[in-house]
Design a protein around this motif. Structure first.
Motif, PDB file in Angstrom:
ATOM      1  N   ALA A   1      59.923  50.950  41.247  1.00 24.76           N
ATOM      2  CA  ALA A   1      61.081  50.777  40.363  1.00 24.76           C
ATOM      3  C   ALA A   1      60.916  49.574  39.431  1.00 24.76           C
ATOM      4  CB  ALA A   1      62.343  50.616  41.192  1.00 24.76           C
ATOM      5  N   MET A   2      60.039  48.633  39.798  1.00 31.86           N
ATOM      6  CA  MET A   2      59.818  47.459  38.948  1.00 31.86           C
ATOM      7  C   MET A   2      59.271  47.849  37.582  1.00 31.86           C
ATOM      8  SD  MET A   2      57.927  45.020  41.618  1.00 31.86           S
ATOM      9  CE  MET A   2      58.805  43.767  42.503  1.00 31.86           C
ATOM     10  N   LEU A   3      58.602  48.994  37.522  1.00 32.25           N
ATOM     11  CA  LEU A   3      58.001  49.440  36.260  1.00 32.25           C
ATOM     12  C   LEU A   3      58.851  50.487  35.553  1.00 32.25           C
ATOM     13  CD1 LEU A   3      54.271  49.742  37.420  1.00 32.25           C
ATOM     14  CD2 LEU A   3      55.374  47.829  36.251  1.00 32.25           C
ATOM     15  N   SER A   4      60.086  50.685  36.019  1.00 32.14           N
ATOM     16  CA  SER A   4      60.937  51.743  35.454  1.00 32.14           C
ATOM     17  C   SER A   4      61.287  51.508  33.984  1.00 32.14           C
ATOM     18  CB  SER A   4      62.210  51.909  36.282  1.00 32.14           C
ATOM     19  OG  SER A   4      62.977  50.727  36.226  1.00 32.14           O
ATOM     20  N   SER A   5      61.234  50.262  33.535  1.00 32.88           N
ATOM     21  CA  SER A   5      61.591  49.984  32.145  1.00 32.88           C
ATOM     22  C   SER A   5      60.388  50.059  31.196  1.00 32.88           C
ATOM     23  CB  SER A   5      62.225  48.595  32.043  1.00 32.88           C
ATOM     24  OG  SER A   5      61.292  47.614  32.444  1.00 32.88           O
TER      25      SER A   5
ATOM     26  N   ASN B   1      51.008  58.360  38.133  1.00 31.86           N
ATOM     27  CA  ASN B   1      51.556  58.186  39.485  1.00 31.86           C
ATOM     28  C   ASN B   1      51.649  56.693  39.746  1.00 31.86           C
ATOM     29  OD1 ASN B   1      51.742  60.892  40.287  1.00 31.86           O
ATOM     30  ND2 ASN B   1      49.558  60.946  40.794  1.00 31.86           N
ATOM     31  N   ILE B   2      52.793  56.244  40.258  1.00 31.28           N
ATOM     32  CA  ILE B   2      52.980  54.827  40.555  1.00 31.28           C
ATOM     33  C   ILE B   2      53.172  54.695  42.057  1.00 31.28           C
ATOM     34  CG2 ILE B   2      54.349  52.768  40.100  1.00 31.28           C
ATOM     35  CD1 ILE B   2      55.304  54.185  37.504  1.00 31.28           C
ATOM     36  N   ASN B   3      52.297  53.903  42.698  1.00 31.94           N
ATOM     37  CA  ASN B   3      52.359  53.730  44.152  1.00 31.94           C
ATOM     38  C   ASN B   3      52.333  52.262  44.532  1.00 31.94           C
ATOM     39  OD1 ASN B   3      52.186  56.555  44.910  1.00 31.94           O
ATOM     40  ND2 ASN B   3      50.100  56.455  44.098  1.00 31.94           N
TER      41      ASN B   3
ATOM     42  N   THR C   1      51.167  44.850  46.004  1.00 31.36           N
ATOM     43  CA  THR C   1      50.359  45.539  45.002  1.00 31.36           C
ATOM     44  C   THR C   1      51.048  46.808  44.511  1.00 31.36           C
ATOM     45  OG1 THR C   1      48.426  44.807  46.258  1.00 31.36           O
ATOM     46  CG2 THR C   1      48.036  46.421  44.536  1.00 31.36           C
ATOM     47  N   ILE C   2      50.958  47.028  43.203  1.00 33.36           N
ATOM     48  CA  ILE C   2      51.413  48.288  42.607  1.00 33.36           C
ATOM     49  C   ILE C   2      50.181  48.909  41.951  1.00 33.36           C
ATOM     50  CG2 ILE C   2      52.907  49.382  40.901  1.00 33.36           C
ATOM     51  CD1 ILE C   2      54.763  46.961  41.081  1.00 33.36           C
TER      52      ILE C   2
ATOM     53  N   ILE D   1      45.839  48.181  38.362  1.00 31.98           N
ATOM     54  CA  ILE D   1      46.315  47.523  39.580  1.00 31.98           C
ATOM     55  C   ILE D   1      47.085  46.268  39.189  1.00 31.98           C
ATOM     56  CG2 ILE D   1      45.608  46.377  41.715  1.00 31.98           C
ATOM     57  CD1 ILE D   1      43.096  48.230  41.589  1.00 31.98           C
ATOM     58  N   ILE D   2      48.262  46.123  39.800  1.00 35.18           N
ATOM     59  CA  ILE D   2      49.098  44.962  39.517  1.00 35.18           C
ATOM     60  C   ILE D   2      49.326  44.221  40.824  1.00 35.18           C
ATOM     61  CG2 ILE D   2      51.336  44.171  38.681  1.00 35.18           C
ATOM     62  CD1 ILE D   2      51.476  46.963  37.226  1.00 35.18           C
ATOM     63  N   ASN D   3      48.893  42.954  40.865  1.00 32.32           N
ATOM     64  CA  ASN D   3      49.198  42.115  42.016  1.00 32.32           C
ATOM     65  C   ASN D   3      50.528  41.430  41.727  1.00 32.32           C
ATOM     66  OD1 ASN D   3      46.913  42.617  43.648  1.00 32.32           O
ATOM     67  ND2 ASN D   3      45.691  41.302  42.303  1.00 32.32           N
ATOM     68  N   VAL D   4      51.507  41.678  42.580  1.00 34.45           N
ATOM     69  CA  VAL D   4      52.833  41.096  42.391  1.00 34.45           C
ATOM     70  C   VAL D   4      52.814  39.696  42.980  1.00 34.45           C
ATOM     71  CG1 VAL D   4      55.279  41.340  42.894  1.00 34.45           C
ATOM     72  CG2 VAL D   4      53.884  43.375  42.521  1.00 34.45           C
ATOM     73  N   PRO D   5      52.953  38.686  42.124  1.00 32.30           N
ATOM     74  CA  PRO D   5      52.903  37.320  42.644  1.00 32.30           C
ATOM     75  C   PRO D   5      54.151  37.001  43.458  1.00 32.30           C
ATOM     76  CG  PRO D   5      53.448  37.308  40.317  1.00 32.30           C
ATOM     77  CD  PRO D   5      53.173  38.729  40.694  1.00 32.30           C
ATOM     78  N   PRO D   6      54.010  36.142  44.474  1.00 36.60           N
ATOM     79  CA  PRO D   6      55.207  35.744  45.222  1.00 36.60           C
ATOM     80  C   PRO D   6      56.166  34.996  44.295  1.00 36.60           C
ATOM     81  CG  PRO D   6      53.266  34.515  45.968  1.00 36.60           C
ATOM     82  CD  PRO D   6      52.803  35.503  44.955  1.00 36.60           C
ATOM     83  N   LEU D   7      57.444  35.148  44.542  1.00 37.01           N
ATOM     84  CA  LEU D   7      58.439  34.523  43.675  1.00 37.01           C
ATOM     85  C   LEU D   7      58.536  33.027  43.930  1.00 37.01           C
ATOM     86  CD1 LEU D   7      61.305  37.146  44.052  1.00 37.01           C
ATOM     87  CD2 LEU D   7      59.877  36.792  42.067  1.00 37.01           C
TER      88      LEU D   7
END
Length: 184
Positions: free
Chosen positions: A38-42, A59-61, A67-68, A102-108
């Motif tokens: 959902a983070m990439l929904s926009s 496909n988004i997984n 990781t996304i 590949i997207i590494n989601v950094p910690p907030l």
């Protein structure tokens, strides 16, 4: 006469339900630490000249919590998708390995968490405004009906109770989201 009042109350309830569901959709977009499609929904991608949601060209997984992966249906879209994700200004740095983006989601960070909480509060306030305007509209409709004063007063009280319940629901939803965002 009573049917008209019930109709007004039901339509107010429907509007308030709409405000709650809109709030929930908006809060899903606010990330809370772990990766989610959902983070990439926009994100919109230029697909043969027209702006298309990313989910309609790939496909988004989420292989793990940080990781996304985005697998385009056409390999030629890899570069376009990568650029679109960067341009979406989500704070992600996508990497292209030839098959996937590949997207590494950094910690907030603490600062970013506070910004996200502020954003969630703004969404909740918008939902409350929608609920209150539904109440105002319903009260206006009740006053325009040709009914007894007692029936009118009772209907207005019912609408106010409904409004209070929905505002409480919004506060509860916000509280849960806030806790989710602030959890390290």
């Amino acid at each position: 006469m009573n049917e008209e009042v019930n109709f007004v109350v039901d339509s107010a309830k429907e509007s308030m339900d709409g405000a709650i569901s809109h709030l929930e959709k908006e809060l899903v977009k606010i990330r809370a630490g772990k990766a989610s499609p959902a983070m990439l929904s926009s994100v919109m991608v230029d697909y043969y000249g027209s702006q298309t949601p990313l989910s309609q060209v790939s496909n988004i997984n989420t292989p793990d919590a940080r990781t996304i992966s985005v697998q385009p249906w056409e390999k030629s879209m890899l570069q376009v998708i990568e650029t679109a994700i960067m341009n979406a200004n989500l704070g992600f740095n996508p990497m292209n390995n030839g098959d996937f983006v590949i997207i590494n989601v950094p910690p907030l960070t603490e600062e970013r968490r506070l910004q996200l909480v502020k954003q969630a509060k703004a969404e909740a306030e918008d939902a409350k405004v929608s609920v209150r305007s539904a109440r105002q509209e319903a009260n206006k409709e009740i006053k325009n009906l040709d009914i007894s004063e007692d029936l009118e007063k009772n209907a207005i009280i019912d609408i106010q109770e409904l409004t209070d319940n929905y505002v409480t629901k919004i506060d509860n939803i916000l509280e849960l989201k806030e806790a989710e965002i602030m959890k390290v």
